[in-house]
Design an enzyme around this catalytic site. Structure first.
Site, PDB file in Angstrom:
ATOM      1  N   ARG A  12       3.997   1.916   8.965  1.00  0.00           N
ATOM      2  CA  ARG A  12       3.455   2.800   7.934  1.00  0.00           C
ATOM      3  C   ARG A  12       3.086   1.996   6.700  1.00  0.00           C
ATOM      4  O   ARG A  12       1.922   1.820   6.364  1.00  0.00           O
ATOM      5  CB  ARG A  12       4.456   3.913   7.591  1.00  0.00           C
ATOM      6  CG  ARG A  12       3.839   5.091   6.821  1.00  0.00           C
ATOM      7  CD  ARG A  12       3.574   4.832   5.352  1.00  0.00           C
ATOM      8  NE  ARG A  12       4.798   4.568   4.591  1.00  0.00           N
ATOM      9  CZ  ARG A  12       4.801   4.233   3.318  1.00  0.00           C
ATOM     10  NH1 ARG A  12       3.660   4.093   2.638  1.00  0.00           N
ATOM     11  NH2 ARG A  12       5.933   3.977   2.692  1.00  0.00           N
ATOM     12  N   ASP A  13       4.073   1.465   6.019  1.00  0.00           N
ATOM     13  CA  ASP A  13       3.853   0.762   4.753  1.00  0.00           C
ATOM     14  C   ASP A  13       3.015  -0.498   4.951  1.00  0.00           C
ATOM     15  O   ASP A  13       2.211  -0.865   4.095  1.00  0.00           O
ATOM     16  CB  ASP A  13       5.209   0.405   4.137  1.00  0.00           C
ATOM     17  CG  ASP A  13       5.143   0.233   2.625  1.00  0.00           C
ATOM     18  OD1 ASP A  13       4.035   0.127   2.086  1.00  0.00           O
ATOM     19  OD2 ASP A  13       6.211   0.216   2.000  1.00  0.00           O
ATOM     20  N   HIS A  48      14.881  -0.301  -1.418  1.00  0.00           N
ATOM     21  CA  HIS A  48      13.550  -0.701  -0.929  1.00  0.00           C
ATOM     22  C   HIS A  48      12.985  -1.741  -1.892  1.00  0.00           C
ATOM     23  O   HIS A  48      12.670  -1.426  -3.035  1.00  0.00           O
ATOM     24  CB  HIS A  48      12.665   0.553  -0.890  1.00  0.00           C
ATOM     25  CG  HIS A  48      11.252   0.314  -0.456  1.00  0.00           C
ATOM     26  ND1 HIS A  48      10.763   0.766   0.746  1.00  0.00           N
ATOM     27  CD2 HIS A  48      10.204  -0.286  -1.072  1.00  0.00           C
ATOM     28  CE1 HIS A  48       9.482   0.445   0.855  1.00  0.00           C
ATOM     29  NE2 HIS A  48       9.124  -0.208  -0.251  1.00  0.00           N
ATOM     30  N   HIS A  89      10.429  -5.255  -2.735  1.00  0.00           N
ATOM     31  CA  HIS A  89       9.278  -6.100  -2.423  1.00  0.00           C
ATOM     32  C   HIS A  89       9.588  -7.520  -2.885  1.00  0.00           C
ATOM     33  O   HIS A  89      10.411  -7.726  -3.789  1.00  0.00           O
ATOM     34  CB  HIS A  89       8.022  -5.565  -3.111  1.00  0.00           C
ATOM     35  CG  HIS A  89       7.475  -4.330  -2.455  1.00  0.00           C
ATOM     36  ND1 HIS A  89       6.243  -4.299  -1.854  1.00  0.00           N
ATOM     37  CD2 HIS A  89       8.009  -3.101  -2.291  1.00  0.00           C
ATOM     38  CE1 HIS A  89       6.030  -3.093  -1.354  1.00  0.00           C
ATOM     39  NE2 HIS A  89       7.095  -2.348  -1.611  1.00  0.00           N
ATOM     40  N   CYS A 139       1.853  -2.326  -2.333  1.00  0.00           N
ATOM     41  CA  CYS A 139       1.314  -1.103  -2.927  1.00  0.00           C
ATOM     42  C   CYS A 139      -0.074  -1.375  -3.500  1.00  0.00           C
ATOM     43  O   CYS A 139      -0.232  -2.263  -4.340  1.00  0.00           O
ATOM     44  CB  CYS A 139       2.242  -0.594  -4.035  1.00  0.00           C
ATOM     45  SG  CYS A 139       1.613   0.860  -4.906  1.00  0.00           S
ATOM     46  N   ASN A 177       6.718  -5.973   1.565  1.00  0.00           N
ATOM     47  CA  ASN A 177       8.134  -5.643   1.494  1.00  0.00           C
ATOM     48  C   ASN A 177       8.961  -6.857   1.896  1.00  0.00           C
ATOM     49  O   ASN A 177       8.450  -7.797   2.489  1.00  0.00           O
ATOM     50  CB  ASN A 177       8.451  -4.502   2.464  1.00  0.00           C
ATOM     51  CG  ASN A 177       7.691  -3.236   2.154  1.00  0.00           C
ATOM     52  OD1 ASN A 177       6.465  -3.195   2.221  1.00  0.00           O
ATOM     53  ND2 ASN A 177       8.394  -2.191   1.819  1.00  0.00           N
TER      54      ASN A 177
END
Length: 310
Positions: A13-14, A205, A207, A238, A247
């Site tokens: 997804r990300d 979460h 990065h 992002c 990430n």
């Protein structure tokens, strides 16, 4: 710490959402099925958003319905609105993940909504989930800093966490969306969140934008967090976080925790085999360090000249 840590992969997804090229549906399904056999606790499969907004995830239903469900693995999806929630529930997901920002500017840039507007939308989404068994998590972006506004006051983060819980959200992910966090800040914020809400499922979460991703994960661990988002190969980032990289890398995180003697439940060799397929899938090299260097226990032959002169 002797209990299991929960590693949650977000690559499909990300990671895939911002790749230059569309990853074919059958390749996504195959990767998710392989990841599910590694011992990961959770996989963020896709996002039920508008295909116009994120073309790379336009196959959300096909992917969700095509994967093979492995017992013990939770399958979660990002849901941006009521329509997305209805689509997700029709696919019998285990969890929906809502996303909002802790700062007004990032919220408007990323979601076209302020935090207040996001909370109102979440109420409508939660109404749709009423009566289902789906778990509802909310990811609080820019919890450790906003790339536009700078510092996000910690009391503001705790206020938003409380308001999320008040409307019925069950889990909260504290997100360092732009890689602005430092270990001292992470430890402080995570300890306070856990102290205020000891029964809530919190996830961290991070990065790796400024090279502090694993250090921040270690700080969160020491503060008592036991659930971590990470992305296979270090994919992700992002689009509304200038300069943000991917990430923290799932295999790098698992390697670090296992070297520390901690139980992740993950078969690192299987995970690395999944990561080795990524460059071909996305068409470029990926940031993961362990994939390139090998595990720390890897050994090399002695230089030939040493044996020649022995």
């Amino acid at each position: 710490m002797t209990h299991r840590l929960y590693i949650q992969d977000v690559a499909t997804r990300d990671g895939f959402q911002i790749e230059p090229a569309f990853v074919p549906t059958e390749d996504k399904i195959a990767l998710i099925d392989r990841l599910a056999e590694t011992g990961l606790a959770k996989i963020e499969v896709t996002s039920f958003t508008s295909p116009k907004a994120i073309p790379n995830l336009r196959d959300a239903e096909a992917v969700m319905r095509g994967i093979r469900r492995v017992p013990g693995v939770e399958y979660t999806v990002l849901v941006p609105n009521v329509k997305g929630c209805e689509r997700a529930l029709a696919c019998e997901v285990d969890e929906i993940n809502l996303v909002m920002s802790a700062s007004d500017t990032h919220g408007l840039a990323n979601l076209r909504m302020t935090p207040e507007q996001s909370l109102e939308q979440f109420k409508a989404i939660l109404e749709v989930t009423r009566g289902s068994e789906v778990f509802v998590n909310a990811s609080l972006s820019t919890a450790f800093g906003c790339p536009f506004e700078g510092e996000v006051p910690e009391p503001r983060v705790h206020e938003l966490v409380q308001r999320l819980l008040d409307i019925g959200v069950q889990g909260v992910t504290l997100c360092d969306t732009t890689g602005m966090a430092d270990p001292a800040q992470v430890g402080r914020l995570c300890r306070e969140a856990l102290a205020r809400h000891p029964q809530v499922v919190f996830t961290a979460h991070f990065h790796n934008t400024r090279g502090m991703g694993l250090a921040n994960a270690l700080a969160a661990l020491n503060a008592g967090i036991d659930r971590f988002d990470a992305s296979l190969g270090g994919l992700g980032g992002c689009p509304y976080a200038p300069g943000a990289s991917g990430n923290i890398c799932t295999e790098d995180l698992v390697h670090m925790f296992q070297r520390m003697g901690l139980d992740t439940g993950v078969d690192l060799d299987r995970l690395l085999a999944c990561a080795a397929r990524l460059p071909e899938l996305v068409g470029h090299e990926v940031p993961g360090a362990i994939l390139k260097a090998g595990k720390a226990e890897r050994r090399y032959p002695r230089p030939a000249w040493m044996d020649a002169t022995a």
